[in-house]
Design an enzyme around this catalytic site. Structure first.
Site, PDB file in Angstrom:
ATOM      1  N   GLY A  58     -51.819  78.423  49.597  1.00  0.00           N
ATOM      2  CA  GLY A  58     -51.409  77.047  49.392  1.00  0.00           C
ATOM      3  C   GLY A  58     -50.859  76.829  48.005  1.00  0.00           C
ATOM      4  O   GLY A  58     -50.513  77.778  47.293  1.00  0.00           O
ATOM      5  N   THR A  59     -50.803  75.575  47.619  1.00  0.00           N
ATOM      6  CA  THR A  59     -50.149  75.188  46.379  1.00  0.00           C
ATOM      7  C   THR A  59     -50.809  75.803  45.161  1.00  0.00           C
ATOM      8  O   THR A  59     -50.140  76.199  44.217  1.00  0.00           O
ATOM      9  CB  THR A  59     -50.162  73.649  46.241  1.00  0.00           C
ATOM     10  N   GLY A  61     -53.678  78.210  45.358  1.00  0.00           N
ATOM     11  CA  GLY A  61     -54.686  79.216  45.620  1.00  0.00           C
ATOM     12  C   GLY A  61     -54.587  79.877  46.962  1.00  0.00           C
ATOM     13  O   GLY A  61     -53.541  79.895  47.590  1.00  0.00           O
ATOM     14  N   ARG A  62     -55.738  80.415  47.382  1.00  0.00           N
ATOM     15  CA  ARG A  62     -55.813  81.195  48.616  1.00  0.00           C
ATOM     16  C   ARG A  62     -57.142  80.976  49.318  1.00  0.00           C
ATOM     17  O   ARG A  62     -58.106  80.544  48.706  1.00  0.00           O
ATOM     18  CB  ARG A  62     -55.684  82.691  48.312  1.00  0.00           C
ATOM     19  N   VAL A  63     -57.143  81.333  50.590  1.00  0.00           N
ATOM     20  CA  VAL A  63     -58.393  81.414  51.348  1.00  0.00           C
ATOM     21  C   VAL A  63     -58.560  82.861  51.792  1.00  0.00           C
ATOM     22  O   VAL A  63     -57.653  83.459  52.370  1.00  0.00           O
ATOM     23  CB  VAL A  63     -58.392  80.479  52.575  1.00  0.00           C
ATOM     24  N   LYS A  78     -62.518  79.824  49.788  1.00  0.00           N
ATOM     25  CA  LYS A  78     -61.350  79.128  49.239  1.00  0.00           C
ATOM     26  C   LYS A  78     -61.419  79.230  47.723  1.00  0.00           C
ATOM     27  O   LYS A  78     -62.429  78.868  47.125  1.00  0.00           O
ATOM     28  CB  LYS A  78     -61.361  77.667  49.690  1.00  0.00           C
ATOM     29  N   ASP A 172     -55.291  63.692  56.576  1.00  0.00           N
ATOM     30  CA  ASP A 172     -54.497  64.923  56.612  1.00  0.00           C
ATOM     31  C   ASP A 172     -54.471  65.560  57.994  1.00  0.00           C
ATOM     32  O   ASP A 172     -54.488  66.782  58.124  1.00  0.00           O
ATOM     33  CB  ASP A 172     -55.026  65.920  55.581  1.00  0.00           C
TER      34      ASP A 172
END
Length: 358
Positions: A58-59, A61-63, A78, A172
């Site tokens: 994502g904007t 970071g990461r999962v 996350k 969301d």
């Protein structure tokens, strides 16, 4: 890869849409909710886990899919870059996500087990949901049948109703934020834009196609935005595309405010009627946001075959059962390159103060 590599992960703060809205009079009767209060969560450390794969980006970071070394349990970790969170002014959203997830417990909501931070990253340890995103199944099929859309809509309604009962607006809702568990039931994820309602909120956030009119017009918004987003989602699930789209966000906003919906011919009368009532520009007349709350939605004719007692008990038969080889299977997620995402510089202590309780 050993767990210290975790401390370098950056998390999938989903490119989502954020929305809020306003509150109807009268508390809606809830879907019976098998809400079990979780016991005191265990205390972990990053060294307790091995990093196996990236399952989302994502904007900032990461999962990651991670595996606990001793108990061999799988989790989603996350990991968010603190410098990027600060640069993008997302500190409040990060805190909102943690506080909301700590408060909720519902079969259709993702579970949070533990949070941590160091000088570079914020960490959220959550349940791993191996079925992947509803978005992937919708994209592969083109569109869903009416019965398939009905199933997902019913489970989503129970999740929204539960959140609203706790004065939480999700803001969301979209196919990318709906995961399928191993049995095919939903889990809402990514609560970065969820917010506890005290009064109306004014933040403009969200994906353009899913924004409610009151969000675009900066009129203040609350629960009603989630019902608007449900209308968009039902249309998209059954059509394969959203009702309002354009080459640029401004064009999308104009179409949303105009409120003209062109329905594909294959949609039946009842679902078209439901979508029209959810996509009412005047939020005071929007289905779900009036006196009877979610009950008005659940009692709509399109849902006449739904046993609402059975829905939150996960007794409805899922139309899609994901193919899963084992608990740590990642085949239902995209493959992401393991590039140099972990290069964030340590943050000065004074800038970490806002995250001291994370």
């Amino acid at each position: 890869m050993e767990a210290p590599g975790l401390a370098q992960a950056a998390a999938a703060e989903s490119d989502s849409r954020k929305v809020a809205e306003e509150t109807p009079d009268g508390a809606p009767a809830l879907c019976p909710s098998p809400e079990a209060l979780s016991p005191e969560p265990p205390v972990y450390s990053l060294q307790d886990f091995d990093t196996l794969a990236t399952v989302g980006t994502g904007t900032f970071g990461r999962v990651h899919l991670v595996k606990e070394k001793t108990a061999k349990h799988f989790f989603a970790l996350k990991v968010m870059s603190i410098p990027d969170v600060i640069r993008l002014k997302q500190e409040q959203h990060v805190h909102n996500e943690k506080s909301v997830l700590k408060e909720v417990s519902h079969p259709f909501l993702i579970r949070l087990f533990w949070t941590w931070h160091d000088e570079r990253f914020l960490y959220m340890l959550m349940e791993y949901v191996p079925g992947g995103e509803l978005f992937s199944y919708l994209r592969n099929r083109g569109r869903f049948s009416s019965t398939t859309g009905l199933f997902y809509s019913a489970e989503i309604i129970c999740a929204i109703e539960y959140l609203h009962s706790k004065e939480i607006v999700y803001r969301d809702l979209k196919p990318e934020n709906i995961l399928l568990d191993r049995d095919g039931h939903i889990k809402l994820t990514d609560f970065g834009f969820a917010k506890k309602l005290v009064d109306r909120t004014w933040t403009l956030c969200g994906t353009p196609e899913y924004l409610a009119p009151e969000v675009i017009q900066s009129k203040g918004h609350g629960r009603a935005v989630d019902w608007w987003a449900l209308g968009i989602l039902i249309f998209e699930m059954l059509s394969g595309f959203p009702p309002f789209f354009d080459d640029n966000p401004f064009g999308i906003y104009q179409k949303i405010l105009a409120g003209k919906i062109d329905f594909p011919r294959h949609l039946d009368f009842h679902v078209k009627d439901l979508i029209k009532k959810l996509l009412v520009v005047d939020r005071t007349r929007r289905l779900g946001n009036m006196k009877n709350g979610a009950n008005d939605v659940k009692h709509h004719r399109w849902f006449r075959s739904v046993d609402w007692e059975a829905v939150p008990q996960r007794k409805l038969k899922p139309p899609i059962v994901p193919k899963i080889a084992g608990d740590g299977d990642t085949s239902n997620f995209e493959t992401y390159p393991e590039n140099d995402w972990d290069t964030a510089a340590p943050v000065p202590q004074k800038d970490l103060e806002i995250f001291k309780n994370f």
